[in-house]
Design an enzyme around this catalytic site. Sequence first.
Site, PDB file in Angstrom:
ATOM      1  N   THR A  18       5.078  -4.086  -8.083  1.00 31.07           N
ATOM      2  CA  THR A  18       5.105  -2.656  -8.407  1.00 31.07           C
ATOM      3  C   THR A  18       4.823  -2.357  -9.883  1.00 31.07           C
ATOM      4  OG1 THR A  18       7.499  -2.799  -8.653  1.00 31.07           O
ATOM      5  CG2 THR A  18       6.668  -2.047  -6.523  1.00 31.07           C
TER       6      THR A  18
ATOM      7  N   ASP B 234       0.462   6.635  -3.568  1.00 36.64           N
ATOM      8  CA  ASP B 234      -0.608   7.570  -3.960  1.00 36.64           C
ATOM      9  C   ASP B 234      -1.637   6.896  -4.864  1.00 36.64           C
ATOM     10  OD1 ASP B 234       1.366   7.329  -5.956  1.00 36.64           O
ATOM     11  OD2 ASP B 234       0.811   9.230  -6.870  1.00 36.64           O
TER      12      ASP B 234
ATOM     13  N   TYR C 166      -3.321  -2.557  -8.881  1.00 31.66           N
ATOM     14  CA  TYR C 166      -2.175  -2.224  -8.018  1.00 31.66           C
ATOM     15  C   TYR C 166      -2.631  -1.375  -6.825  1.00 31.66           C
ATOM     16  CZ  TYR C 166       2.036   0.269  -6.488  1.00 31.66           C
ATOM     17  OH  TYR C 166       3.043   0.838  -5.731  1.00 31.66           O
TER      18      TYR C 166
HETATM   19  N1  LIG Z   1       8.222   2.771  -7.620  1.00 33.95           N
HETATM   20  C1  LIG Z   1       7.356   3.764  -7.362  1.00 33.95           C
HETATM   21  O1  LIG Z   1       7.253   4.759  -8.103  1.00 33.95           O
HETATM   22  C2  LIG Z   1       6.519   3.702  -6.113  1.00 33.95           C
HETATM   23  C3  LIG Z   1       5.635   4.751  -5.858  1.00 33.95           C
HETATM   24  C4  LIG Z   1       4.876   4.723  -4.689  1.00 33.95           C
HETATM   25  C5  LIG Z   1       4.997   3.648  -3.811  1.00 33.95           C
HETATM   26  N2  LIG Z   1       5.856   2.623  -4.098  1.00 33.95           N
HETATM   27  C6  LIG Z   1       5.970   1.522  -3.141  1.00 33.95           C
HETATM   28  O2  LIG Z   1       7.293   1.580  -2.613  1.00 33.95           O
HETATM   29  C7  LIG Z   1       7.738   0.260  -2.270  1.00 33.95           C
HETATM   30  C8  LIG Z   1       9.106   0.013  -2.897  1.00 33.95           C
HETATM   31  O3  LIG Z   1       8.977   0.143  -4.295  1.00 33.95           O
HETATM   32  P1  LIG Z   1      10.213  -0.140  -5.273  1.00 33.95           P
HETATM   33  O4  LIG Z   1       9.985   0.661  -6.499  1.00 33.95           O
HETATM   34  O5  LIG Z   1      11.498  -0.040  -4.533  1.00 33.95           O
HETATM   35  O6  LIG Z   1       9.926  -1.677  -5.610  1.00 33.95           O
HETATM   36  P2  LIG Z   1      10.767  -2.711  -6.517  1.00 33.95           P
HETATM   37  O7  LIG Z   1      12.014  -2.089  -7.022  1.00 33.95           O
HETATM   38  O8  LIG Z   1       9.805  -3.323  -7.488  1.00 33.95           O
HETATM   39  O9  LIG Z   1      11.193  -3.809  -5.435  1.00 33.95           O
HETATM   40  C9  LIG Z   1      10.267  -4.711  -4.893  1.00 33.95           C
HETATM   41  C10 LIG Z   1      11.057  -5.857  -4.302  1.00 33.95           C
HETATM   42  O10 LIG Z   1      10.141  -6.832  -3.773  1.00 33.95           O
HETATM   43  C11 LIG Z   1      10.742  -8.099  -3.989  1.00 33.95           C
HETATM   44  N3  LIG Z   1       9.770  -9.187  -3.872  1.00 33.95           N
HETATM   45  C12 LIG Z   1       8.901  -9.623  -4.808  1.00 33.95           C
HETATM   46  N4  LIG Z   1       8.201 -10.684  -4.330  1.00 33.95           N
HETATM   47  C13 LIG Z   1       8.651 -10.928  -3.077  1.00 33.95           C
HETATM   48  C14 LIG Z   1       8.334 -11.892  -2.079  1.00 33.95           C
HETATM   49  N5  LIG Z   1       7.375 -12.820  -2.258  1.00 33.95           N
HETATM   50  N6  LIG Z   1       9.005 -11.874  -0.898  1.00 33.95           N
HETATM   51  C15 LIG Z   1       9.967 -10.946  -0.710  1.00 33.95           C
HETATM   52  N7  LIG Z   1      10.307  -9.996  -1.605  1.00 33.95           N
HETATM   53  C16 LIG Z   1       9.651  -9.989  -2.782  1.00 33.95           C
HETATM   54  C17 LIG Z   1      11.266  -7.961  -5.393  1.00 33.95           C
HETATM   55  O11 LIG Z   1      12.160  -8.989  -5.691  1.00 33.95           O
HETATM   56  P3  LIG Z   1      12.400  -9.367  -7.258  1.00 33.95           P
HETATM   57  O12 LIG Z   1      12.986  -8.144  -7.886  1.00 33.95           O
HETATM   58  O13 LIG Z   1      13.326 -10.507  -7.173  1.00 33.95           O
HETATM   59  O14 LIG Z   1      11.038  -9.699  -7.793  1.00 33.95           O
HETATM   60  C18 LIG Z   1      11.942  -6.595  -5.324  1.00 33.95           C
HETATM   61  O15 LIG Z   1      13.258  -6.718  -4.821  1.00 33.95           O
HETATM   62  C19 LIG Z   1       6.615  -0.679  -2.733  1.00 33.95           C
HETATM   63  O16 LIG Z   1       5.790  -0.975  -1.631  1.00 33.95           O
HETATM   64  C20 LIG Z   1       5.826   0.147  -3.737  1.00 33.95           C
HETATM   65  O17 LIG Z   1       4.479  -0.254  -3.793  1.00 33.95           O
HETATM   66  C21 LIG Z   1       6.623   2.632  -5.230  1.00 33.95           C
END
Ligand SMILES: NC(=O)c1ccc[n+]([C@@H]2O[C@H](COP(=O)([O-])OP(=O)(O)OC[C@H]3O[C@@H](n4cnc5c(N)ncnc54)[C@H](OP(=O)(O)O)[C@@H]3O)[C@@H](O)[C@H]2O)c1
Length: 287
Positions: free
Chosen positions: A59, A101, A125
């Site tokens: 992310t 988005d 990304y």
């Molecule tokens: N954040 C935003 O503003 C935003 C906006 C639009 C869409 N999204 C999407 O929403 C979703 C959730 O986002 P978020 O912000 O909650 O993400 P996040 O806080 O970065 O969490 C991602 C998680 O994925 C885990 N991970 C990394 N590598 C992995 C692997 N090989 N196997 C299993 N787990 C793994 C990470 O673990 P570690 O922490 O240990 O690395 C972390 O717990 C994502 O798909 C993102 O693309 C996010």
Amino acid sequence: MGNEMRIVTKSSKDNYIFTDVVEVEGQETTILDITNLDAIRKIVFAKDIKAIVNCAAWTNVDGAEAPEKRELVELLNAKAPENLATAMKEVGGLLVHISTDYVFGGDPYNTPCKENQKGTPTGVYGLTKLHGEQNIQATGANYLIFRTAWLYSEFGKNFVKTMLNLTSTKPLLKVVFDQVGTPTYAYDLAKAIFDIIENRKYENKTGIYHYSNEGVCSWYDFTKMIAEYAGNTACDIQPCHSDEFPSPVKRPAFSVLDKTKVKETFGVKVPYWTESLMKCMNNLKKA
Ligand SMILES: NC(=O)c1ccc[n+]([C@@H]2O[C@H](COP(=O)([O-])OP(=O)(O)OC[C@H]3O[C@@H](n4cnc5c(N)ncnc54)[C@H](OP(=O)(O)O)[C@@H]3O)[C@@H](O)[C@H]2O)c1
């Protein structure tokens, strides 16, 4: 997002298990690296998994641009969702996946964006997240892809927590007003997903859906509201242009998602962004 899924599923009649690539302090977690298809298959078989909600991803938008990270970002954002979809296809299960988005932005648009708009990512990304969507679709599995934006919650690092800190410590803060979108409280999205799974609303509904909170604001407006709710009145928050904060990835000037499809298909009620922001900030105060 994953932490919010933990909260909303507590009341479920189903049995949820939570996985992560590393141990999560204080939380019951099954270790699983989703880049490993055989490891996914083992858990799906052993636990008789009927649905997966994938909240894992790379992310770090700017960090994804580093050439040495590119392979890893593609593996996590494109191949891993394909692995999960393959595993669900094999058992006739459902994959719920979170996208973004950032799959848009190359072709600027100025009306809320619908699900069938062509993906035009501007960085690694967004491109790898678009590949993830395409790979899931190619498996033939049942899937729900939720594209969301500007996600925040009580957990992890996010814009709300950063701005809470900055507006309480800095006398002056400049925030861009030329990027407009809609914040999304991860709890609201988690609740919508939980309702769809719990009430088996997903049958024959495979597809892509847009979900953010309601309304529109710039990052500047978002920051002003965070500071106002927090009572951080001493900080002078000024609007500025994006070129004052150069970044390796061009952010879309307008990235509002049209949520008509998700509301009509699942009867989802989407809260207005300021109401959800207030809820999250109240929860942060209690923590
Ligand atoms: N954040 C935003 O503003 C935003 C906006 C639009 C869409 N999204 C999407 O929403 C979703 C959730 O986002 P978020 O912000 O909650 O993400 P996040 O806080 O970065 O969490 C991602 C998680 O994925 C885990 N991970 C990394 N590598 C992995 C692997 N090989 N196997 C299993 N787990 C793994 C990470 O673990 P570690 O922490 O240990 O690395 C972390 O717990 C994502 O798909 C993102 O693309 C996010």
